[in-house]
Design an enzyme around this catalytic site. Sequence first.
Site, PDB file in Angstrom:
ATOM      1  N   CYS A  37      60.827  67.270  46.628  1.00  0.00           N
ATOM      2  CA  CYS A  37      59.962  66.302  45.953  1.00  0.00           C
ATOM      3  C   CYS A  37      60.617  64.939  45.725  1.00  0.00           C
ATOM      4  O   CYS A  37      59.924  63.967  45.425  1.00  0.00           O
ATOM      5  CB  CYS A  37      59.496  66.894  44.631  1.00  0.00           C
ATOM      6  SG  CYS A  37      58.786  68.548  44.820  1.00  0.00           S
TER       7      CYS A  37
ATOM      8  N   HIS B 181      56.125  61.492  41.808  1.00  0.00           N
ATOM      9  CA  HIS B 181      55.805  62.681  42.599  1.00  0.00           C
ATOM     10  C   HIS B 181      54.616  63.382  41.962  1.00  0.00           C
ATOM     11  O   HIS B 181      54.592  63.618  40.746  1.00  0.00           O
ATOM     12  CB  HIS B 181      57.011  63.613  42.654  1.00  0.00           C
ATOM     13  CG  HIS B 181      56.668  65.007  43.054  1.00  0.00           C
ATOM     14  ND1 HIS B 181      56.030  65.298  44.242  1.00  0.00           N
ATOM     15  CD2 HIS B 181      56.840  66.208  42.411  1.00  0.00           C
ATOM     16  CE1 HIS B 181      55.835  66.599  44.314  1.00  0.00           C
ATOM     17  NE2 HIS B 181      56.313  67.174  43.225  1.00  0.00           N
TER      18      HIS B 181
ATOM     19  N   ASN C 115      49.904  69.418  45.604  1.00  0.00           N
ATOM     20  CA  ASN C 115      51.321  69.057  45.627  1.00  0.00           C
ATOM     21  C   ASN C 115      51.859  69.276  47.039  1.00  0.00           C
ATOM     22  O   ASN C 115      52.083  70.408  47.472  1.00  0.00           O
ATOM     23  CB  ASN C 115      52.082  69.919  44.622  1.00  0.00           C
ATOM     24  CG  ASN C 115      53.569  69.587  44.551  1.00  0.00           C
ATOM     25  OD1 ASN C 115      54.135  68.990  45.464  1.00  0.00           O
ATOM     26  ND2 ASN C 115      54.210  69.988  43.471  1.00  0.00           N
TER      27      ASN C 115
END
Length: 334
Positions: free
Chosen positions: A112, A259, A289
């Site tokens: 990430c 993120h 995500n």
Amino acid sequence: MGATIKAIEYVFPKQKISNDDLQKQFPDYDFAKFEDKVGIKNRYWVEENETAFDLAKKACSKLFENCNKNDIDYILYCTQSPEYFLPTTACILQGELGLRKNIGAFDFNLGCSGFTYGVSFAKALINSGQAKNILLVTAETYSKYLHPKDRSNRAIFGDAAAATLISFSEEENIGEFLFGTDGSGYDKLIVRNGASKFPLEENPSEIEYGTENKYTNNHLYMNGPEVFNFTNEVIPDFTKEVLAKNNIETDNASQYVFHQANKFMLNFMRKKLKINPEKFYINLEDGGNTVSCTIPIALKKYSQSIKTSQNIIIIGFGVGLSWSGGLININNKL
């Protein structure tokens, strides 16, 4: 003399998995409540014979519809879903895309925080005179690591690839970046089996965690509460350090693009930092995500809504434990 983010393109796989689809698999879970809290409605997963590299090629081809691929003199490829343990996927990408042979290419294994690391790498290559046009590729297929009975992670993670062109510029449009690492938390987000330490198990035992979630050591495990605690304890103060490093006040940044982990976590940090909602971009509903791809996807989408160049604080954080962030300036022509 400096560097600038010149263009971004991204792709999702064709297979869309909606909350309604997951509801059929997990009928006892309230996905309407999940959607409201976490902010994810759809995620996209690759087919069985499709890889992150396939997505990467598509994202790059999309980028080259408006950018000259012959200008590329360096490939930075960020993935935790490589084609092989060796060779380097970036080298294969060079061949598949038909790029020049007198260029640099390497992979780096980050999740990430990968995009923010990559932007800083690209800036360093450009400002040191080693390259002028960097192809930064982020590509992930976490769906391949998800256990069929792991409701939490199946709801959160999606697959994607993004291709970003970072080029030499007369003006510096990429500011200062900072980094953080805490390897003691390596096991908070992990696939234990399949590399050098532990081989894949033929019949791995199912392990239950959380609320009716299951995984095996061949699959992705995430300790959600611990990851949330890490994010809450580290990232707000780190964001303040990034602002200070770039001599900018909290209110003077045009936008914050973190993120895209989940909406609840993002809003928790936003409130802690006292950032107005209109300056804090959240883009999770369609895609979920996508690990190292969330920030470039968000930047591309956000750029389409602005009319002038803007200063953006980008912050990545997650698996490792790893975090990084800095200041960039983008316009509406990404």
